[in-house]
Write an enzyme that holds these catalytic residues in place. Structure first.
Site, PDB file in Angstrom:
ATOM      1  N   ASP A 282     -51.102 -20.540 -81.795  1.00  0.00           N
ATOM      2  CA  ASP A 282     -50.220 -20.815 -82.930  1.00  0.00           C
ATOM      3  C   ASP A 282     -50.120 -19.652 -83.913  1.00  0.00           C
ATOM      4  OD1 ASP A 282     -49.489 -23.330 -81.973  1.00  0.00           O
ATOM      5  OD2 ASP A 282     -51.202 -24.294 -82.938  1.00  0.00           O
TER       6      ASP A 282
ATOM      7  N   LYS B 215     -59.399  -9.800 -72.887  1.00  0.00           N
ATOM      8  CA  LYS B 215     -59.810 -11.200 -72.755  1.00  0.00           C
ATOM      9  C   LYS B 215     -59.624 -11.841 -74.123  1.00  0.00           C
ATOM     10  CE  LYS B 215     -63.239  -9.607 -69.518  1.00  0.00           C
ATOM     11  NZ  LYS B 215     -63.187  -8.167 -69.736  1.00  0.00           N
TER      12      LYS B 215
ATOM     13  N   HIS C 114     -57.853  -5.340 -68.855  1.00  0.00           N
ATOM     14  CA  HIS C 114     -59.194  -5.878 -69.038  1.00  0.00           C
ATOM     15  C   HIS C 114     -59.362  -6.665 -70.327  1.00  0.00           C
ATOM     16  CE1 HIS C 114     -63.699  -5.472 -68.470  1.00  0.00           C
ATOM     17  NE2 HIS C 114     -63.244  -5.920 -67.320  1.00  0.00           N
TER      18      HIS C 114
END
Length: 134
Positions: free
Chosen positions: A88, A83, A81
């Site tokens: 870089d 996100k 779950h």
């Protein structure tokens, strides 16, 4: 709706040479296109996602895999779950925003872009990447 999240993620993808992504679901066409373009220009991209969402008919996981973008699916947790993405190794995006068309067009979402905590998020991504080895 989170058009600003979508647009800013696309901008970050366009600039980055390395992109590590941990998301519940990827169905967003604009973000998928940006990832494919980044791969073509030589960016190193890795994706960790949820195994049940990867099977969704709208999922872009197979498109990414066919383009040569390494993708690992959750095998250890009930759902993947997270996100977030690390660009870089120096800045991140996180928040409620799933990388989906619905999140952009219909949902109440948030995303936060930070130039801090990238080391912590990179460590978390590496942990998940290694945990979900296939």
């Amino acid at each position: 709706p989170a058009v600003q999240c979508e647009n800013r993620i696309v901008e970050e993808i366009a600039k980055a040479q390395t992109i590590d992504i941990a998301v519940y679901s990827i169905t967003n066409k604009k973000i998928t296109s940006a990832l494919l373009n980044a791969k073509k220009r030589g960016a190193r991209i890795r994706v960790v996602t949820d195994r049940t969402m990867a099977g969704n008919k709208y999922s872009k996981d197979e498109v990414l895999l066919k383009a040569g973008i390494p993708l690992r699916k959750n095998k250890k947790h009930k759902i993947e779950h997270n996100k977030f993405a690390v660009f870089d190794g120096s800045h991140i995006v996180t928040g409620s925003y799933n990388w989906t068309d619905a999140a952009t067009k219909s949902n109440s979402e948030n995303c936060v872009f930070l130039d801090a905590l990238a080391e912590d998020y990179s460590a978390r991504f590496e942990y998940l990447w290694n945990l979900y080895q296939q």
